[in-house]
Design a protein around this motif. Structure first.
Motif, PDB file in Angstrom:
ATOM      1  N   THR A  31       2.478   9.311   8.424  1.00  0.00           N
ATOM      2  CA  THR A  31       1.965   8.115   7.752  1.00  0.00           C
ATOM      3  C   THR A  31       3.114   7.222   7.319  1.00  0.00           C
ATOM      4  N   SER A  32       2.786   5.986   7.082  1.00  0.00           N
ATOM      5  CA  SER A  32       3.791   4.957   6.835  1.00  0.00           C
ATOM      6  C   SER A  32       4.128   4.832   5.360  1.00  0.00           C
ATOM      7  N   ALA A  64       0.435   2.809  10.716  1.00  0.00           N
ATOM      8  CA  ALA A  64       0.954   1.729   9.879  1.00  0.00           C
ATOM      9  C   ALA A  64       0.064   1.439   8.676  1.00  0.00           C
ATOM     10  N   ASN A  65      -1.234   1.512   8.869  1.00  0.00           N
ATOM     11  CA  ASN A  65      -2.185   1.202   7.803  1.00  0.00           C
ATOM     12  C   ASN A  65      -2.343   2.419   6.900  1.00  0.00           C
ATOM     13  N   ALA A  66      -2.035   2.236   5.626  1.00  0.00           N
ATOM     14  CA  ALA A  66      -2.019   3.371   4.705  1.00  0.00           C
ATOM     15  C   ALA A  66      -3.385   4.048   4.604  1.00  0.00           C
ATOM     16  N   TYR A  67      -4.443   3.276   4.734  1.00  0.00           N
ATOM     17  CA  TYR A  67      -5.775   3.844   4.509  1.00  0.00           C
ATOM     18  C   TYR A  67      -6.299   4.505   5.777  1.00  0.00           C
ATOM     19  N   SER A 125       0.815  -1.216   0.000  1.00  0.00           N
ATOM     20  CA  SER A 125       0.000   0.000   0.000  1.00  0.00           C
ATOM     21  C   SER A 125       0.843   1.259   0.000  1.00  0.00           C
ATOM     22  N   SER A 126       0.225   2.356  -0.397  1.00  0.00           N
ATOM     23  CA  SER A 126       0.805   3.663  -0.121  1.00  0.00           C
ATOM     24  C   SER A 126      -0.341   4.649   0.044  1.00  0.00           C
ATOM     25  N   ILE A 127      -0.026   5.781   0.640  1.00  0.00           N
ATOM     26  CA  ILE A 127      -1.069   6.778   0.913  1.00  0.00           C
ATOM     27  C   ILE A 127      -1.570   7.433  -0.364  1.00  0.00           C
ATOM     28  N   ALA A 186      -2.603  -3.471   3.496  1.00  0.00           N
ATOM     29  CA  ALA A 186      -2.809  -2.098   3.943  1.00  0.00           C
ATOM     30  C   ALA A 186      -1.722  -1.626   4.903  1.00  0.00           C
ATOM     31  N   ASN A 187      -1.280  -2.502   5.774  1.00  0.00           N
ATOM     32  CA  ASN A 187      -0.289  -2.140   6.788  1.00  0.00           C
ATOM     33  C   ASN A 187       1.109  -2.202   6.171  1.00  0.00           C
ATOM     34  N   ALA A 188       1.801  -1.083   6.183  1.00  0.00           N
ATOM     35  CA  ALA A 188       3.093  -0.995   5.495  1.00  0.00           C
ATOM     36  C   ALA A 188       4.105  -1.988   6.041  1.00  0.00           C
ATOM     37  N   TYR A 189       4.024  -2.294   7.331  1.00  0.00           N
ATOM     38  CA  TYR A 189       5.058  -3.144   7.932  1.00  0.00           C
ATOM     39  C   TYR A 189       4.723  -4.618   7.730  1.00  0.00           C
TER      40      TYR A 189
END
Lengths: 364, 364, 364, 364
Positions: free
Chosen positions: D257-258, D271-274, A258-260, A271-274
């Motif tokens: 944001t991540s 952590a969650n992009a959304y 994901s990215s923003i 969804a979670n970058a980590y």
């Protein structure tokens, strides 16, 4: 001239500095996700740790992470966020045996100078000669198709151009793709191409902007979300071409992170970058060659977690990593690794991928 | 799909605005290289001038120049510096018949929208889809080889890479090059490649830097100066490959112009920039397609003197101009022309030229 | 903290390698503009030549040129094109005394590491921290205003923006400009700003495009050509501001060189590129600091002819050279010099010059 | 000249096309996160919807989202992923009343052409004149400090340079910052600067690389994670300067944001992009001016969710959005919005921020 694998030379542990080195020190993590003070942090190179008098290689390494000694003596290279309370973390910030740690930067050196095949070269720019890099890459890919594992990392531009999209599809279908990592946009616009022949509403061949074309990618996302997954969408909507189509049909695994910036997202996007980083690293663990194309975000993320070596059947070999981008700024971000196994090329990734397809697929 | 020539539509001179327009006004230049006040300055489009009641096209135009009426009624488009005392210079700064001047920007419009072949497109970037541009270009080049004249404008990067240098040599040998304009560096490093297999001392295939390689280009220049000319050097030193070699062997004319960056220079380089411009414009006068590659300086210089149309056998046709550069900044400099005949592509010119050679030469 | 001049250390000619070295060999040029075989070619560093048993410094050096021993024993560093038949040219291609030639790259080293003031730094990019570079530059300029000579090399962008144009004018008026080198465009658009408040027809403050504004720069060139010179034009048309105005009013010398991109040109522009190079080198011979701004062409040309040192009152000192450009590609072209005296900054040159004016002019 | 707020003109709903338009159609979402077919998707402009015969403005809009009619008649602009089963979603894909939807792109037009203050301008490049943009921005910021809300979006480069970091700290302390959105890296390297005076191990003033400096940012992250939050870290470690310090001390909210590039992350990073997008949009809802600096990822993400207008005390006003980046490619990504309220500047963001601090803070 076919690909020649460089031979790896272990350090000579009979040298005095190894013999006289102390065992590594260790401290126990007191909190999840937090290292003890003076924790050692890894590089992309092979690193050896003296434990109970023996020098042990951390087999699956990456940059900027800690080394945890497991109960069974195995060494795990663990990101700070994944440290657990109670983990036994290696301490030390020297690299030449002083604290029982040895960083081995020259394991492949002799061979590389002998064959001059994958020599590290400085100052990649738009004016660098890339002919031999292409030829080397073709040979490498043919070798890896049989003996290794090729991981591709892509920005969305591949879905914007029909020739590039076709070339990538062909590379999947001919066995040159063992995994793909990308973001929501690559998958979305590739599926848009499959359903509507457009990317962001523009015809991917003629560049013609379709009426209300700005709805196209949103509609595709909406339909995939309704279908519940990319494979279901491909099935239900009769998609017959494209990168995602080829991956699904050929059972090639992919990770979408994901990215923003994302619209949607598609159901498969993590969804979670980590958690995304964890999934990416799991893909990287299998790769012997990584090719990063036209994406600053994913290229740097991948570079962070990709070591310069891989162990295959007990033998240490180079893990090749290519960066292809039109911006010198981006390629130099990764090129600073300075490893023999990092190759950068400054060009449009669409042209690059068509050259590669022609270079490795007969009669493409 | 083969190339379709757009049809040109003359203005309808029976319209009232043409009928009612006054004849153009004229003033006599009082000094060499100086225009009278309120001189008209040209664009890249066809422009018609009402003289003695008739609308006359300035046949060989270019941007930012004056129009001189010769004794015989012919209209010459003349750069300010080339104006001579006594020249009769057209006055006027309106473009829709008000002062007897008509700028015809839509002569090819109907056809282009019908075929959608060479439509002007906005916002070229590294993410633009170029597949159809390549296909169009291949068809155009095949057509022009038979019926037109293809002029190439090149930066030095072509001599740095063996594949690019070979591709360009092949394009010359297969008849796709009717003229070349470049600077001292392209010729120097190409000849360095022919004599020593290097460019700026680096092997053009392996990129290996040769011992004392920084002497290589200076030695080549010195030897060419001693020989007295590029053809003599090629003869005396047994050069057997490269771009300059192919031009000389195939009697393709070239113009080398100077810049303050030059080493040397080679004997053929025109030291005076404005004599250089004159020589360049003389080459442009013959061209029906111009391809500018990886050179900001020569691309802009060429764009300045290249009109959007050419008269062949009495028929007005588009003069196509391509700009290929890795920098959006450079391609947009020319792209702002906004003509249907100006096409920009953002990529590494080495990759571009190899694609073109494969696209137009059988079994390349 | 004010500027500290690094101290120069001569080589220790008592060392065996200097004592045992042979005298340089010499050959006589047989033709104008052509070197004898095996000619020595210079670098930007101080180079010493053993002649009649003595080590002699070539005092006014530059890259890629030959060394001629004059009748009086003086060493001239001469470009290939300026070699005359009969010149006695030094031979040799080694740099550590083997052939009587010594290249001294470390003359300033101790001091620089002591003060850490102008240390060579790698990898300039848009993300490099430039705060200290600015502070160093301000101190350097204040020093050079009193004791040195500051040469500016500018692209046309300075004339496009009113703040940048004002800042440069102020720097001239406050004595921070001892010479300027530029092309036809900088002078043209700056004078356009003085006469019409536009550059290329756009208001230099509001960016508003003026009606028929594309005539503005052509009209300015035409008027200057009619006046016969820039000073006459300034006088006749009552120009009261701008860079060229300030240079003329303050008797600061300038060199305008040509390029094939030029409109016009203005009368002062030197049409022949190599006469232009000669004029530029004559300006460089006086400079102790050179600042190259937003021009790839002039920056590289200047870098080619600028040594890393200057002799002032018999003392060797660094010749500082700055490159400011928004493109990493351009700054790295010069940065590769690798000298302590070459500093690169990646930014918009308009912002740069306003910072500099505020940094060195009280109450600006 | 102080800032003049452009006046907003509602559409004239008495016109026939509004009177004769049908009410909007609506469909009910059948699944969380999935739109009904033929859903309407929003733009950044004010959009009016005819409901029960009345034209209603969607007050808090953004691009590429759906419009949901709430029970109380309020219109919510909702991202696809946030659609809930049962939501009543507006349908329609025309914009000029045909389906009860009107897109109002010209609400501010008259004023803007009258004052020419914030006119949309084409073709921003490194050569554009930015003097007036700076002056306009200074006036705008002074106005917004009193009457509006200024949201900053920053890439990590600000923490790399001491002058830029100081300037941003000063802007916070003088009330010009009402919110900040950034990633993990900006916060990490800024805190590294506060603790160790380095960023990525390099001194932020001298650029000197510190011994074992590559541990610095990891150590900072580790310590912040141990402290549990950024404010606790600042407190416990006595941080006394920097951007994060100033935000915390002045109670200015921030959203981190991540991304998959992150080390760490710091505890505050979402952590969650959304969820990150949701938090960002909540910040954007309060902003009247948004300034995006040197970050492609966050700039595009912010641009996606930022409308061109804001309602303050019941009055519609422009929402200004600035993009400052050294890459034309990045600024053009946002500039394509084509709104009068989107201004792009091509420069190094460090120089930009120092100019802004000097432009709005007395005696800075």
């Amino acid at each position: 001239m076919s690909f020649q694998m460089p031979e790896y030379h272990e350090p000579d542990f009979k040298e005095a500095k190894f013999q006289n080195a102390p065992d590594v020190k260790v401290a126990v993590a007191e909190k999840d996700g937090v290292n003890p003070d003076y924790y050692h942090s890894t590089s992309m190179y092979p690193e050896y740790f003296k434990i109970d008098g023996n020098w042990v290689l951390a087999e699956e390494s990456r940059m900027d992470s800690s080394v945890v000694i497991r109960e069974d003596g195995r060494l795990d290279v663990v990101e700070m966020r994944n440290i657990k309370k109670g983990d036994r973390v290696i301490l030390g910030r020297s690299e030449n045996c002083e604290e029982g740690i040895y960083l081995h930067t020259t394991g492949f050196e002799e061979e590389s100078s002998a064959t001059d095949n994958f020599v590290f070269r400085y100052g990649r720019s738009r004016e660098t000669a890339f002919s031999k890099d292409y030829d080397n890459l073709y040979e490498l890919l043919k070798y890896e198709k049989e003996h290794g594992s090729i991981l591709w990392v892509m920005g969305p531009a591949f879905a914007f151009d029909s020739d590039a999209r076709n070339a990538m599809q062909a590379l999947v279908e001919h066995g040159f793709v063992d995994g793909l990592m990308a973001g929501n946009a690559l998958a979305t616009h590739d599926l848009e191409g499959g359903l509507l022949k457009t990317a962001l509403g523009q015809d991917i061949y003629t560049q013609e902007l379709k009426p209300n074309g700005h709805y196209n990618h949103l509609d595709v996302i909406n339909l995939v979300r309704r279908s519940g997954s990319i494979p279901s969408f491909i099935e239900e909507h009769g998609i017959k071409d494209g990168i995602m189509y080829a991956l699904v049909k050929n059972d090639v695994p992919f990770v979408l992170t994901s990215s923003i910036r994302d619209d949607g997202p598609l159901p498969e996007v993590i969804a979670n970058a980590y958690e995304g980083q964890n999934a990416m690293r799991n893909m990287v663990r299998k790769a012997t060659t990584v090719i990063c194309l036209a994406t600053q975000l994913h290229t740097i993320a991948t570079g962070n977690m990709t070591p310069s070596f891989r162990i295959v059947d007990g033998v240490v070999r180079p893990l090749y990593i290519y960066t292809i981008d039109i911006s010198e700024f981006v390629v130099n971000k990764l090129h600073d690794r300075g490893s023999l196994s990092a190759i950068s090329m400054v060009t449009n990734a669409q042209d690059f991928i068509v050259h590669v397809a022609k270079g490795v697929i007969d009669n493409y």
